[in-house]
Structures are given as C-alpha cells and as structure tokens.
Design an enzyme around this catalytic site. Structure first.
Site, PDB file in Angstrom:
ATOM      1  N   HIS A 130      -1.130  -1.283  -4.328  1.00 38.74           N
ATOM      2  CA  HIS A 130      -2.425  -0.944  -3.740  1.00 38.74           C
ATOM      3  C   HIS A 130      -2.463   0.555  -3.456  1.00 38.74           C
ATOM      4  CE1 HIS A 130      -6.136  -2.015  -1.567  1.00 38.74           C
ATOM      5  NE2 HIS A 130      -5.793  -1.065  -0.699  1.00 38.74           N
ATOM      6  N   MET A 165     -11.610  -5.517   5.181  1.00 36.99           N
ATOM      7  CA  MET A 165     -10.794  -4.627   5.995  1.00 36.99           C
ATOM      8  C   MET A 165     -10.590  -5.232   7.382  1.00 36.99           C
ATOM      9  SD  MET A 165     -10.014  -2.087   4.055  1.00 36.99           S
ATOM     10  CE  MET A 165      -9.205  -1.132   5.348  1.00 36.99           C
ATOM     11  N   MET A 223      -8.852   8.188  -0.425  1.00 40.50           N
ATOM     12  CA  MET A 223      -9.719   8.616   0.676  1.00 40.50           C
ATOM     13  C   MET A 223     -10.134  10.073   0.462  1.00 40.50           C
ATOM     14  SD  MET A 223      -7.603   7.036   3.894  1.00 40.50           S
ATOM     15  CE  MET A 223      -6.696   5.483   3.734  1.00 40.50           C
ATOM     16  N   HIS A 228      -8.287   1.348  -4.454  1.00 41.36           N
ATOM     17  CA  HIS A 228      -9.292   1.089  -3.420  1.00 41.36           C
ATOM     18  C   HIS A 228      -9.970   2.412  -3.085  1.00 41.36           C
ATOM     19  CE1 HIS A 228      -9.935  -0.205   1.071  1.00 41.36           C
ATOM     20  NE2 HIS A 228     -11.084  -0.071   0.421  1.00 41.36           N
ATOM     21  N   MET A 258     -12.124   4.547  -1.094  1.00 41.47           N
ATOM     22  CA  MET A 258     -12.779   4.755   0.198  1.00 41.47           C
ATOM     23  C   MET A 258     -13.379   6.152   0.172  1.00 41.47           C
ATOM     24  SD  MET A 258     -10.039   2.961   2.774  1.00 41.47           S
ATOM     25  CE  MET A 258      -8.609   3.206   1.727  1.00 41.47           C
ATOM     26  N   SER A 315       0.846  -1.191   0.000  1.00 36.90           N
ATOM     27  CA  SER A 315       0.000   0.000   0.000  1.00 36.90           C
ATOM     28  C   SER A 315       0.884   1.244   0.000  1.00 36.90           C
ATOM     29  CB  SER A 315      -0.899   0.013   1.235  1.00 36.90           C
ATOM     30  OG  SER A 315      -1.515   1.281   1.369  1.00 36.90           O
ATOM     31  N   ASP A 317      -6.746  -6.379   4.136  1.00 33.15           N
ATOM     32  CA  ASP A 317      -6.059  -5.100   4.242  1.00 33.15           C
ATOM     33  C   ASP A 317      -6.205  -4.529   5.646  1.00 33.15           C
ATOM     34  OD1 ASP A 317      -5.024  -2.557   3.950  1.00 33.15           O
ATOM     35  OD2 ASP A 317      -6.440  -1.907   2.432  1.00 33.15           O
ATOM     36  N   ASP A 363      -4.667   3.594  -1.887  1.00 29.40           N
ATOM     37  CA  ASP A 363      -5.788   3.947  -1.027  1.00 29.40           C
ATOM     38  C   ASP A 363      -6.274   5.353  -1.349  1.00 29.40           C
ATOM     39  OD1 ASP A 363      -6.058   1.627   0.748  1.00 29.40           O
ATOM     40  OD2 ASP A 363      -4.036   2.151   1.395  1.00 29.40           O
TER      41      ASP A 363
END
Length: 212
Positions: free
Chosen positions: A36, A140, A40, A69, A71, A11, A173, A38
């Site tokens: 990966h 998660m 957000m 991913h 979020m 990540s 994750d 993230d």
C-alpha cells in the site's frame, strides 16, 4: 469472513525510506499480499509524501500488487503517471473528485483496478452511486495525513452499511493492529492496511499472520 479472503497490505509510509528495497523484501518474506502506497500532496491532506517515481522504483523490486492510494487534489491529472509507474490499483478520494464515474472508467480503461476512498467525516452514501463500478472501496479509520494514529471504532457502522450494498473488496486503513483488525473484519472489511503495527514488529511475519 473466511481467512482466505483476508488480505494484508503493509503501508510503506511506515517503512525505512533509506532502504526501501530491503523493506520490500521484508514484506514479501512476511507473507503480505499487497504493498500500500500513500500518496499525499500537502494540500488534500496535511502531509507531503512520495510521487510516481518512487512507485516506479518499487515496481522494479517486487511482483506484489502495488496499491496506490491518492490522497491528493485533482487526482485526474496524475493517475496516468501512477499507472505508467506500475500501480496495479489506483484509489482516489470521493472528496477530491467532482465526478467520480468518468475517472474510475478512465483508470479501468488502462487495465488497472480502480478504488474509491472516503474520509471519516464523509457519509457512506456519498459513494453508493459508484459501488457497481469500482473494484475496491477504502474506508479510512483515521483522518488521513499521518501514520501512527488511533483507530476510530465509530467507523465500523459505515463499513457495515457499505458491505450490505457491496460484495467487492473493502479495504480498511488507519490504526490497524491485531485487535482493531478483528473489528474491521467483523464489520465487513477484507483488506487490512497496516503501517506502524507491521514495520515496528519484532517479527513481521507473525504480525501479518495476526491480521488474517
């Protein structure tokens, strides 16, 4: 699970953002499989990270699978941006989408793999209806929002329940290291996302190998 089916996805939330090009090369030399990312928005989770422009920059530096991913709230508004930026996989949260199936099909219509993720407090049964459609399930094992959190061992039964119904990729994750990675694999996970454990390791290659 057979080691050849275990994939490691560092990540970049834990990477040095001032030197992402070299961080990507570190990931590749260490033998990792995916990257990966993230995403957000500061609303769906209490943190703000990066957008599609960073994914586009990453794409220029690597041929590895870029696993985005999301979020974020209203992911349906942004999936095209992340696809055009070069994402190979787009994972959205079940909690953020009132109707999952249309969005999953939309992502897949671009030739991109679609995943669904659930937070720790969300029951596995919430996604049973889309298991026959998605390319990936992400469980998660921390509350999403920040790196460096402790692994939630009580999420293992959730992974086991999903594995009984789903033969595809299950990504785990949150708080992953050599020891917690073993627990995740034993429960049925086959893709391990790790941030702090890999990027803070003295030898990332050895750290990657310890997760297989």
């Amino acid at each position: 699970m057979d080691k050849k089916y275990i994939l490691v996805a560092p990540s970049i939330l834990s990477a040095d953002f001032s030197d992402l090009g070299n961080e990507i090369r570190r990931i590749e030399k260490a033998g990792a499989d995916w990257i990966h990312v993230d995403i957000m928005d500061g609303h769906f989770v209490p943190n703000l990270t990066i957008g599609a422009t960073v994914v586009k920059s990453l794409r220029r530096h690597t041929k590895l699978i870029i696993d985005s991913h999301l979020m974020i709230e209203n992911p349906q508004r942004y999936v095209e941006d992340f696809i055009k930026a070069g994402s190979d996989i787009i994972t959205v949260h079940a909690e953020a989408v009132p109707r999952l199936k249309p969005l999953i099909k939309k992502i897949q219509s671009y030739g991109v793999r679609a995943g669904v993720s659930i937070k720790p407090k969300t029951k596995a049964s919430v996604i049973y209806g889309v298991l026959g459609l998605v390319d990936l399930v992400l469980v998660m094992t921390v509350e999403p929002g920040f790196g460096g959190q402790s692994f939630m061992q009580d999420m293992m039964p959730k992974i086991e329940k999903i594995r009984l119904r789903y033969k595809g990729d299950i990504q785990v994750d949150g708080g992953i290291n050599a020891e917690t990675g073993k627990q995740a694999k034993a429960a049925g996970g086959n893709i391990l996302v790790a941030g702090t454990y890999l990027f803070k390791a003295k030898d990332m290659k050895k750290a990657v190998a310890s997760l297989r």
